[in-house]
Enzyme design. Structure first.
Site, PDB file in Angstrom:
ATOM      1  N   ASP A  12      10.239 -19.827  13.234  1.00  0.00           N
ATOM      2  CA  ASP A  12      11.488 -19.719  12.488  1.00  0.00           C
ATOM      3  C   ASP A  12      11.747 -21.032  11.746  1.00  0.00           C
ATOM      4  OD1 ASP A  12      14.167 -17.788  12.725  1.00  0.00           O
ATOM      5  OD2 ASP A  12      14.672 -19.883  12.317  1.00  0.00           O
ATOM      6  N   ASP A  17      12.354 -16.641   8.103  1.00  0.00           N
ATOM      7  CA  ASP A  17      13.252 -17.215   7.105  1.00  0.00           C
ATOM      8  C   ASP A  17      12.705 -18.492   6.475  1.00  0.00           C
ATOM      9  OD1 ASP A  17      13.496 -18.495   9.528  1.00  0.00           O
ATOM     10  OD2 ASP A  17      15.671 -18.362   9.647  1.00  0.00           O
ATOM     11  N   HIS A  24      14.525 -22.528  11.469  1.00  0.00           N
ATOM     12  CA  HIS A  24      15.528 -23.306  12.191  1.00  0.00           C
ATOM     13  C   HIS A  24      15.001 -23.651  13.582  1.00  0.00           C
ATOM     14  CE1 HIS A  24      17.644 -20.763   9.241  1.00  0.00           C
ATOM     15  NE2 HIS A  24      18.434 -21.801   9.093  1.00  0.00           N
ATOM     16  N   HIS A  46      18.503 -19.793  19.541  1.00  0.00           N
ATOM     17  CA  HIS A  46      19.528 -20.841  19.553  1.00  0.00           C
ATOM     18  C   HIS A  46      20.378 -20.814  20.823  1.00  0.00           C
ATOM     19  CE1 HIS A  46      18.621 -22.103  15.538  1.00  0.00           C
ATOM     20  NE2 HIS A  46      19.006 -20.983  14.984  1.00  0.00           N
TER      21      HIS A  46
END
Length: 309
Positions: free
Chosen positions: A164, A246, A166, A127
Site C-alpha cells: 500500500d 493506491d 500508506h 492502520h
C-alpha cells in the site's frame, strides 16, 4: 484450482458517506473486472466467516473492542472516530467478516484446498493498531490472520508484505517486537499517517520510505535489494500480503507512480519466494486502492500472478 477469491456481501453494507473514497463501489469494480476478464472462472470462490471475539482479542484490546461495539450507530446515522474512520450501522459486522476473511483463507491454504487466496473485502485494516481505529481501518485484518496462523497451525515464522502507498503503522506496531514476523513494505513519506521512518531500526521491520513521485525503478530496487534478501533470511512458512493498490499513478490518494504491471511483477516475486519457503502459501488481503479503474485492473493482474495464469 490454485487460487481462491474470498469475499462477503457485508463488505458492501459498510459505507462512510458519499464523499468517502473507501466506498462499496471498490468491491463492485473488482468483481466486475474479474468477470469481464474471464478470471473468475479460473479461481475457487469462498465466502468469509465472521471473526469471533477471541479472534479479535488476539490483536486488539478488550477496551477497544467494547468501545466499537457500544458506539454502533442506529440505522441511517454515523459515528465518527475521526474524519477518515466512520461507522454506520453495518460497519461493526462488516469489520468482523473482513477480519474473518484472512482466517478463512488461512484455513483454505493449510488444508491444501488451494495454494493461495485473495480477499476482496472491506473495511481495510493495516492502520488499525492494538487499541484504536484510524485511516478507515477498524480491525487489523492481516494481523488477525497472522495470529490465527500462529495459534491454530503452529506456524513458527511468517512474512507480511505491505505494498500500500500508506505506511501500515498498525501492523508495524502490533508486531514490532515479534521476531516471528518479518514485515516488508514501501510507503510514501512524509505522508499519512506520518509514521514509520525509523522502522528500519528493528531487524524484523524492512519498511522503507520513498519520496513522492517515486517511479517503478525505485520500488523494484527496494524489492530486489531489501525485501528479497530479508525474506530469504527469514524463511517464512506463509506469506501474508496487505494488498493496497493506491500507489498506482492513476490513483489520487498518493503520488507514487506504479502501474498494474508493477503489482504483477511484485506478486510474481512473492510467489517465487513462497514456493521456495512456504509451500506456495500466500494470503493477500485488500487494503487501499481508490481509483476504480486502476484498482480493478491491478487486482486482476495480481490474482493472475497468484494463479500463474
Amino acid at each position: 484450482m490454485k487460487t481462491m477469491y474470498v469475499t462477503h456481501p457485508s463488505s458492501l453494507k459498510h459505507e462512510m458517506g458519499c464523499f468517502h473514497p473507501d466506498s462499496p463501489e471498490r468491491i463492485y469494480a473488482i468483481s466486475d473486472q474479474m468477470l469481464a476478464s474471464g478470471l473468475m472462472s479460473f479461481v475457487k470462490q469462498g465466502y468469509s466467516f465472521k471473526a469471533l471475539k477471541k479472534d479479535i482479542l488476539r490483536v486488539h484490546s478488550p477496551i477497544y473492542l467494547d468501545y466499537l461495539y457500544k458506539n454502533i450507530p442506529t440505522d441511517g446515522e454515523y459515528y465518527y472516530i475521526d474524519n477518515d474512520t466512520i461507522m454506520n450501522s453495518y460497519t461493526f459486522e462488516s469489520a468482523l467478516y473482513a477480519a474473518g476473511s484472512g482466517m478463512f483463507a488461512i484455513d483454505a491454504i493449510f488444508s491444501n484446498s488451494v495454494k493461495n487466496a485473495f480477499c476482496a473485502i472491506r473495511p481495510p485494516g493495516h492502520h488499525a493498531n492494538h487499541d484504536n481505529a484510524m485511516g478507515s481501518c477498524f480491525f487489523n485484518n492481516v494481523a488477525i490472520a497472522a495470529k490465527y496462523a500462529f495459534d491454530k497451525y503452529k506456524v513458527s515464522r511468517l512474512a507480511i508484505v505491505d505494498f500500500d502507498a500508506h505506511h501500515g503503522n498498525g501492523t508495524e506496531e502490533i508486531f514490532y517486537d515479534d521476531d516471528r514476523v518479518l514485515m516488508c513494505s514501501f510507503f510514501q513519506h512524509p505522508f499519512y499517517p506520518y509514521l514509520g521512518k525509523h522502522s528500519l531500526k528493528k531487524n524484523n521491520m524492512c519498511n522503507l520510505p520513498v519520496n513522492a513521485y517515486a517511479k517503478s525503478s525505485r520500488i523494484r530496487d527496494i524489492v530486489n535489494n531489501h525485501w528479497v534478501p530479508a525474506i530469504h533470511k527469514h524463511k517464512p512458512e506463509v506469506i501474508l500480503i496487505s494488498a493496497g493498490f493506491d500507489a498506482h499513478k492513476e490513483d489520487d490518494m498518493s503520488q507514487i507512480c506504479l502501474t498494474e504491471y508493477d503489482y504483477a511483477w511484485i506478486t510474481n516475486i512473492i510467489v517465487e519466494l513462497s514456493e521456495q519457503y512456504a509451500n506456495g502459501r500466500i494470503v493477500s488481503i485488500l487494503e487501499g486502492g481508490y481509483n476504480l479503474s486502476s484498482l480493478s485492473r491491478s487486482v486482476v493482474l495480481h490474482i493472475r500472478a497468484l494463479a500463474n495464469i
